[in-house]
Design a protein around this motif. Sequence first.
Motif, PDB file in Angstrom:
ATOM      1  N   ALA A 133      -6.060  -7.923  -3.171  1.00 21.57           N
ATOM      2  CA  ALA A 133      -5.273  -7.539  -1.999  1.00 21.57           C
ATOM      3  C   ALA A 133      -5.192  -8.684  -0.992  1.00 21.57           C
ATOM      4  O   ALA A 133      -4.865  -8.467   0.176  1.00 21.57           O
ATOM      5  CB  ALA A 133      -5.887  -6.311  -1.334  1.00 21.57           C
ATOM      6  N   SER A 137      -0.873  -5.583   1.674  1.00 26.53           N
ATOM      7  CA  SER A 137      -0.197  -4.458   1.025  1.00 26.53           C
ATOM      8  C   SER A 137       0.847  -3.863   1.958  1.00 26.53           C
ATOM      9  O   SER A 137       0.569  -3.621   3.147  1.00 26.53           O
ATOM     10  CB  SER A 137      -1.211  -3.370   0.648  1.00 26.53           C
ATOM     11  OG  SER A 137      -0.557  -2.202   0.195  1.00 26.53           O
ATOM     12  N   VAL A 202      -1.467  -2.320  -4.383  1.00 23.98           N
ATOM     13  CA  VAL A 202      -0.955  -3.656  -4.071  1.00 23.98           C
ATOM     14  C   VAL A 202       0.115  -4.054  -5.075  1.00 23.98           C
ATOM     15  O   VAL A 202       0.063  -3.664  -6.245  1.00 23.98           O
ATOM     16  CB  VAL A 202      -2.076  -4.719  -4.058  1.00 23.98           C
ATOM     17  CG1 VAL A 202      -3.006  -4.521  -2.883  1.00 23.98           C
ATOM     18  CG2 VAL A 202      -2.860  -4.709  -5.366  1.00 23.98           C
TER      19      VAL A 202
END
Length: 260
Positions: A133, A137, A202
């Motif tokens: 991530a 995101s 994500v």
Amino acid sequence: MKTAITLVLSLLFASSISAQTFTVFIHGKSDKNHNGVGTTDVNSYWGTSANTVAGSKIFVGYDGTTDPRTYGTARAQTNITTALTNNCRSGKTCKIVCHSAGCYAIEFWLANLGGTASSKGFGITKVTALAAASGGSELASALNGISFGFGGNAMDKSLIVGTARGAFNHNNTGGVTIHHVPGYKGAFGASAILPGEDDYAVAYHSSCGYNRAGGLNLCQSSLVSGGTTFIQYTGHVRASSLTSAGLYKNHSEIKNEGTR
């Protein structure tokens, strides 16, 4: 499917496991108490899959509602520093397996070492990033934007795409290569917000280490999408055993099986 993924990720580690002293696991976003540094997988974040990794294991936990870039009690940067200082120096070597926001945390740590890991005395051989991530995101962006406006906790705010991408120099990995393992096939609701391919948390632009956000459905060193060229940050590669599309699995499965 699980058998196939187990085989693929076993191959990722098989060539180097005998030379390693420790495998260091760094978990992702979680509001459960996984805090601490030790040999126990607190609250079984990684599940039984961690048992399949040979050799010594260290688990790095932190308060998953906090900003992964911060230091302090139960904070990611403090616990990562403790774990790597104690287990990856003075002739000890280690490889790191991170998941989701845990990858954000270790990439931030490496980028701010002030030199390469080896020049600072750390024997870190590789990082395997599972559904990283580090590029943020769109779910966090929506949560904190006009779509919802709920704000979320400090972790949510840190995962806003612009915040995550501007948080540190992603081209600086401290001389340690980041090997990306993306997820695949997200849930419909999340996928309606996340651009391109995703694992429901994500999108590929983050989980494959691309230098800009956008809707992508392949994980490779570079590609052109919508007339825009996307390349992976320096020091970032697709895990060698994966196809260009990545693994056909979702976010939670990667967490529990990406340790092999």
